[in-house]
Design an enzyme around this catalytic site. Sequence first.
Site, short mmCIF file in Angstrom:
data_model
loop_
_atom_site.label_atom_id
_atom_site.label_comp_id
_atom_site.label_asym_id
_atom_site.label_seq_id
_atom_site.Cartn_x
_atom_site.Cartn_y
_atom_site.Cartn_z
N GLU A 83 2.43 8.34 23.11
CA GLU A 83 3.57 8.81 22.30
C GLU A 83 2.87 10.21 21.63
O GLU A 83 1.82 10.21 21.01
CB GLU A 83 3.75 8.00 20.83
N GLY B 132 3.27 2.10 11.38
CA GLY B 132 2.77 3.31 11.40
C GLY B 132 1.96 3.75 12.53
O GLY B 132 2.54 3.34 13.64
N SER B 133 1.00 4.47 12.51
CA SER B 133 0.27 4.98 13.92
C SER B 133 -0.42 3.96 14.62
O SER B 133 -0.89 3.05 14.10
CB SER B 133 -0.66 6.11 13.44
N GLU C 226 3.73 -2.45 13.91
CA GLU C 226 5.01 -1.55 14.44
C GLU C 226 4.21 -0.55 14.73
O GLU C 226 4.01 0.50 13.64
CB GLU C 226 6.24 -1.87 13.82
N LYS D 59 0.84 -1.34 0.00
CA LYS D 59 0.09 0.03 -0.08
C LYS D 59 1.00 1.02 0.12
O LYS D 59 1.61 1.47 0.84
CB LYS D 59 -0.92 -0.07 1.03
N GLY E 180 -2.77 1.61 12.90
CA GLY E 180 -2.63 -0.05 13.18
C GLY E 180 -3.69 -0.65 13.94
O GLY E 180 -4.04 -1.84 13.68
N CYS F 212 10.17 6.51 15.79
CA CYS F 212 9.23 5.67 16.49
C CYS F 212 10.12 5.30 17.84
O CYS F 212 9.71 4.96 19.11
CB CYS F 212 8.92 4.24 15.77
P1 NAP Z 1 -0.24 6.18 9.56
O1 NAP Z 1 -0.93 7.57 9.39
O2 NAP Z 1 -0.84 5.20 10.36
O3 NAP Z 1 0.09 5.75 8.00
C1 NAP Z 1 0.49 4.36 7.55
C2 NAP Z 1 -0.10 3.59 6.49
O4 NAP Z 1 -1.26 3.04 7.03
C3 NAP Z 1 -0.64 4.67 5.34
O5 NAP Z 1 -0.37 3.98 4.15
C4 NAP Z 1 -2.24 4.97 5.63
O6 NAP Z 1 -2.69 5.07 4.53
C5 NAP Z 1 -2.42 3.65 6.28
N1 NAP Z 1 -3.51 3.67 7.27
C6 NAP Z 1 -3.48 4.19 8.46
N2 NAP Z 1 -4.87 4.30 9.09
C7 NAP Z 1 -5.44 3.37 8.26
C8 NAP Z 1 -6.94 3.06 8.45
N3 NAP Z 1 -7.64 3.35 9.46
N4 NAP Z 1 -7.40 2.12 7.55
C9 NAP Z 1 -6.57 1.94 6.28
N5 NAP Z 1 -5.27 2.33 6.12
C10 NAP Z 1 -4.82 3.00 7.04
O7 NAP Z 1 1.33 6.43 10.07
P2 NAP Z 1 2.33 7.35 9.65
O8 NAP Z 1 1.65 8.63 9.94
O9 NAP Z 1 2.80 7.34 8.21
O10 NAP Z 1 3.38 7.29 10.57
C11 NAP Z 1 3.89 7.82 11.77
C12 NAP Z 1 3.74 6.92 12.82
O11 NAP Z 1 4.43 5.43 12.41
C13 NAP Z 1 4.16 7.27 14.21
O12 NAP Z 1 3.44 7.06 14.98
C14 NAP Z 1 5.36 6.42 14.47
O13 NAP Z 1 5.85 6.09 15.64
C15 NAP Z 1 5.07 5.17 13.79
N6 NAP Z 1 6.19 4.29 13.49
C16 NAP Z 1 6.60 3.31 14.15
C17 NAP Z 1 7.68 2.33 13.65
C18 NAP Z 1 7.83 1.25 14.38
O14 NAP Z 1 8.71 0.48 13.72
N7 NAP Z 1 7.34 0.71 15.37
C19 NAP Z 1 8.44 2.93 12.63
C20 NAP Z 1 8.07 4.11 11.91
C21 NAP Z 1 6.98 4.70 12.45
P3 NAP Z 1 -3.67 6.08 4.23
O15 NAP Z 1 -3.27 7.47 4.83
O16 NAP Z 1 -4.09 6.19 2.75
O17 NAP Z 1 -5.01 5.67 4.89
#
Ligand code: NAP
Length: 507
Positions: A389, A239-240, A263, A182, A244, A300
């Site tokens: 966070e 992601g978030s 993650e 995705k 997640g 993260c």
């Molecule tokens: P995000 O907003 O959750 O987006 C990640 C992906 O998931 C995007 O492609 C988004 O696409 C999709 N997505 C999110 N919510 C969705 C839902 N309800 N239904 C379907 N698809 C969904 O995360 P981000 O803002 O890119 O990343 C920042 C976060 O990632 C921070 O909280 C950070 O701590 C965390 N992170 C964690 C790690 C780890 O290894 N633990 C590493 C790096 C970052 P759409 O926007 O198109 O829906």
Amino acid sequence: MIDALHGRNLIKGEWVATDRTFMSNPASGPAHQVFAGNAGLVDRAAQAAEEAFWSYGFSRREDRAAFLQAIANEIEARIEPITRIGSQETGLPIVRLQSECGRTANQLRLFARHIVDGAYLDRRVDPALPDRQPAPRPEIRMMQRPVGPVAVFGASNFPLAFSTAGGDTAAALAAGCPVLVKGHPAHPGTGEIVAEAILAAIKARGIAPGVFSLIQGDDRSVGEALVLHPLVKAVGFTGSLAGGRALFDLCASRAEPIPFFGELGSVNPVFVLPAALDARAEEMGRGWAASLAMGAGQFCTKPGIAFVPAGDAGDVFVAAAADALAAVSPQAMLTDGIVAAFCAGKQAFDDSDVIRKVVANNVQGRAAGASLYEISGDAFGADDTLAEEIFGPIGLVVRVARPEAMLPLAHCLSGQLTATLQIDDGDRPLAGRLLPVLERKAGRMLVNGYPTGVEVVDSMIHGGPYPASTNFGATSVGTLSIRRFLRPVAYQNVPLDLLPEDLAAFS
Ligand code: NAP
């Protein structure tokens, strides 16, 4: 190559347009038109992945290793356009993206070596005991097998190492699983050029084209269709917590639930123990501040909370951190959504009666300066929400009245990617009591270091109890991450010539 961005989706080796588009929203440079994926496209990609599995999932490890090496080479051949568009889209500096590009290629090569070595197959053989009484025992062999098509979601803050050809994709392809990515709407152009690199490797190695698809999307529909598709057998997500958790719940709601390896977020607590504080308060204050402000606090592994004893040495720690953070220039944040979430988290600190503002910088557009706040241990312990966070350049110092007061606060923390102890020799007794508590909370324990910067090696664990991840038995970094996309199969009394070659050859 940037000028030639076409915004299409990669399905079974073809670049496909759709009837809906969205515009990228880069931190700098021109916006690009992107064709938004949809459920129909997800279905085509999943069918192609399933078809590819019948060859790729049974391919020789050496051939998959050569494919991974080829992807690494093709990415490196495109490092200039990848880092240029990546920097425009994310606001991250070119040098940071150059190093992330190197890490991405190295991850692919690490997995190539790892699968050729073969230990990951965890092969076991229990020979037949034909004379055993009261009943003979048949021969039983066991080996790890790929699970099938895997959906991968990358995060905005690592457009290369945790994205299109990042760790999840490398681990799944190494295991023998076709991948459906995705595309992250924060870096669609970066994803497109990386997907071109993967396509070039597919063609060069003669691999079934359904082995990799990129489906772009700017709303939830593509992600939801992916995790609900019956041919998808596992999901890797970075992601978030909110995103997640929503996708994890969808995976569990399927008629056939599938594993969701999310993650997510973490505050990565740092415990500063008294002897260390007496010896090097200023140095640790500066070191903590540098780690939490790195990359505009968008890691993260950002150590968002430091537990520091009350008293003069603790004051020195706070003052040194404050000076260091006040001197940090505003840095671009990744997306408008991340800016909005950061501002809301910071506003809650500003509005609190129990939190003291030490350094407060405002956000202008997407540019954020660093901020520092302080709270007593008692007030922190009374409000669970303070341990959540806040993604961005903000830190909270929790001042504990006595060093032992760190213990109950550690007990109350939720799951973490990392936990850090700053100690000197005199701190060993308290460290010895904190370590077992924190070990139950975190995937990685550090002493006298900072958690930003994750080595990609065999022994790395990048995961932890929820909400750091949705599966505490897994890691998304390091070679152990391949286990997420494998399934153990036992073969009882199966003739050698019918066994997978890898298992037949093992004794
Ligand atoms: P995000 O907003 O959750 O987006 C990640 C992906 O998931 C995007 O492609 C988004 O696409 C999709 N997505 C999110 N919510 C969705 C839902 N309800 N239904 C379907 N698809 C969904 O995360 P981000 O803002 O890119 O990343 C920042 C976060 O990632 C921070 O909280 C950070 O701590 C965390 N992170 C964690 C790690 C780890 O290894 N633990 C590493 C790096 C970052 P759409 O926007 O198109 O829906």
